[in-house]
Design a protein around this motif. Structure first.
Motif, mmCIF file in Angstrom:
data_model
loop_
_atom_site.group_PDB
_atom_site.id
_atom_site.type_symbol
_atom_site.label_atom_id
_atom_site.label_comp_id
_atom_site.label_asym_id
_atom_site.label_seq_id
_atom_site.Cartn_x
_atom_site.Cartn_y
_atom_site.Cartn_z
ATOM 1 N N ALA A 69 0.831 -1.204 0.000
ATOM 2 C CA ALA A 69 0.000 0.000 0.000
ATOM 3 C C ALA A 69 0.862 1.249 0.000
ATOM 4 O O ALA A 69 0.590 2.222 -0.719
ATOM 5 C CB ALA A 69 -0.925 -0.002 1.222
ATOM 6 N N LEU A 87 -5.682 -0.694 -1.283
ATOM 7 C CA LEU A 87 -5.759 0.051 -0.028
ATOM 8 C C LEU A 87 -5.136 1.436 -0.171
ATOM 9 O O LEU A 87 -5.719 2.440 0.260
ATOM 10 C CB LEU A 87 -5.058 -0.729 1.087
ATOM 11 C CG LEU A 87 -4.976 -0.042 2.453
ATOM 12 C CD1 LEU A 87 -6.370 0.225 3.003
ATOM 13 C CD2 LEU A 87 -4.168 -0.901 3.429
ATOM 14 N N SER A 90 -2.799 -2.766 9.077
ATOM 15 C CA SER A 90 -2.651 -4.147 8.617
ATOM 16 C C SER A 90 -1.375 -4.774 9.173
ATOM 17 O O SER A 90 -1.370 -5.934 9.605
ATOM 18 C CB SER A 90 -2.642 -4.182 7.083
ATOM 19 O OG SER A 90 -2.411 -5.483 6.610
#
Length: 391
Positions: free
Chosen positions: A215, A341, A362
């Motif tokens: 991400a 994301l 995460s």
């Protein structure tokens, strides 16, 4: 010597994957397609790596590892030659799918060969050497391949890749020891091993940690350009620093003994989370932004070899290839999730600087899972918890 051969093979396979990214405009122009259409070559490649690895591991589970590794590098060589000779989009797509299948199978088989070729205490070093080729490809293979393509045309880049793969193939033939095929195991037993709590936990660390990493890394150029205010030249320097960080992290991972992985893994994943959380503080200051990018690469390439080595040590010899392939597939899925994301953060208007903190959620979850693995594996917890994790 075989570890150095695997390093060369890994570098060739990884360069074959990465190099197309820097050549998309040229490929699109020469083949008469749009850049987005050329970009689908990358998408198709990743789909094959993600799906094809476990399938190929199951289908080839009874074959001797030395011969299978040689066949894999032969496929990589032929596919690179076919890419260089491609004169149409379908031809190049077919060749790239061959390269993707070679990479998907290579990571599983090479990890098996590496672990079988060394004493148990050096297995982390061996697996790290395999991933080291991927680390070097980010800092050397991609930029050099792009420069060759710009100077002599993109087919020449693939000729060079084919040459490297051929050198790796020769090294496998000459130096790879004979490693017997794993003991026979049914498909049900092999797949059933993937449902054990220990394996699911390790795969969870891969999924959560790499989702957060991807991400942030996917949008590193906008971060450095828009938040830090760096010129394109300095962005390139930052990416070189990232590549050097991946090499340093890979070397550091190789110093961890297999029996110490569960204790070190939460620290490595936690470090990755902290680096992502700190992005709003690091990015506005150019030197700190560049250092942070290098640390991002280092932390990630400590985590990846440790998880791969630990997972392969949790199953019997008949299942190591499948577990390794599935872990690579999970990493591919994490790549897709991470890119989505990061894009979602930008879509809602938070800005590039906040991708890191959002992605860190995460990675913090991955840290918790890694800590759970460490607690269950700790000698002081007794036999009960360790046994539960292995069931």
């Amino acid at each position: 010597m075989i570890l150095y051969v695997l390093f060369v093979c890994s570098f060739a396979v990884a360069t074959a994957e990465f190099v197309l990214v820097g050549l998309l405009p040229q490929v699109a122009a020469d083949l008469g397609v749009s850049v987005p259409a050329a970009g689908q070559l990358v998408t198709a490649y990743m789909i094959v790596v993600t799906v094809g690895g476990p399938v190929a591991a199951v289908l080839t589970r009874r074959l001797p590892r030395r011969e299978l590794l040689a066949a894999t590098m032969a496929l990589a060589t032929v596919s690179a030659v076919a890419s260089a000779m491609a004169t149409s989009y379908p031809m190049l797509l077919t060749a790239r799918l061959g390269s993707a299948l070679a990479q998907a199978l290579f990571m599983a088989v090479a990890s098996q060969v590496a672990m079988a070729a060394v004493p148990p205490e050096r297995q982390t070093v061996a697996v790290a050497r395999v991933f080291g080729g991927f680390a070097l490809a980010t800092v050397l293979g991609l930029p050099v391949g792009s420069l060759i393509g710009e100077a002599y045309g993109w087919p020449v880049t693939f000729v060079v890749v084919a040459g490297m793969a051929a050198v790796g193939l020769l090294g496998v033939i000459v130096f790879c020891p004979r490693i017997a095929a794993p003991p026979p195991a049914g498909v049900r037993d092999s797949v059933g091993a993937l449902t054990r709590p220990a394996i699911l936990a390790g795969l969870g660390v891969t999924l959560l940690a790499l989702t957060g990493f991807v991400a942030a890394f996917t949008y590193v150029a906008p971060m450095l350009r828009d938040v830090t205010g760096l010129s394109p030249g300095w962005v390139s320097i930052g990416l070189v620093g990232y590549g050097l960080g991946t090499i340093a992290g890979n070397l550091l991972a190789g110093r961890v003994r297999p029996d110490s992985i569960t204790r070190r893994l939460p620290l490595a994943v936690g470090a990755l989370a902290l680096i992502l959380l700190a992005q709003p503080l690091l990015l506005p200051v150019a030197p700190l932004a560049l250092v942070g990018l290098a640390l991002l690469g280092a932390a990630t390439f400590v985590v990846v070899p440790l998880v791969q080595t630990w997972l392969m040590g949790q199953v019997d010899a008949a299942t190591t290839g499948l577990v390794a392939a599935v872990n690579i597939s999970v990493a591919g899925a994490a790549g897709a999730l991470g890119a989505a994301l990061g894009g979602a953060v930008l879509t809602v208007g938070l800005g590039p600087a906040w991708i890191g903190p959002v992605a860190a959620v995460s990675v913090l979850a991955a840290t918790a899972v890694a800590a759970g693995i460490a607690r269950a594996s700790a000698p002081t917890t007794g036999r009960t918890s360790a046994a539960l994790l292995r069931q």
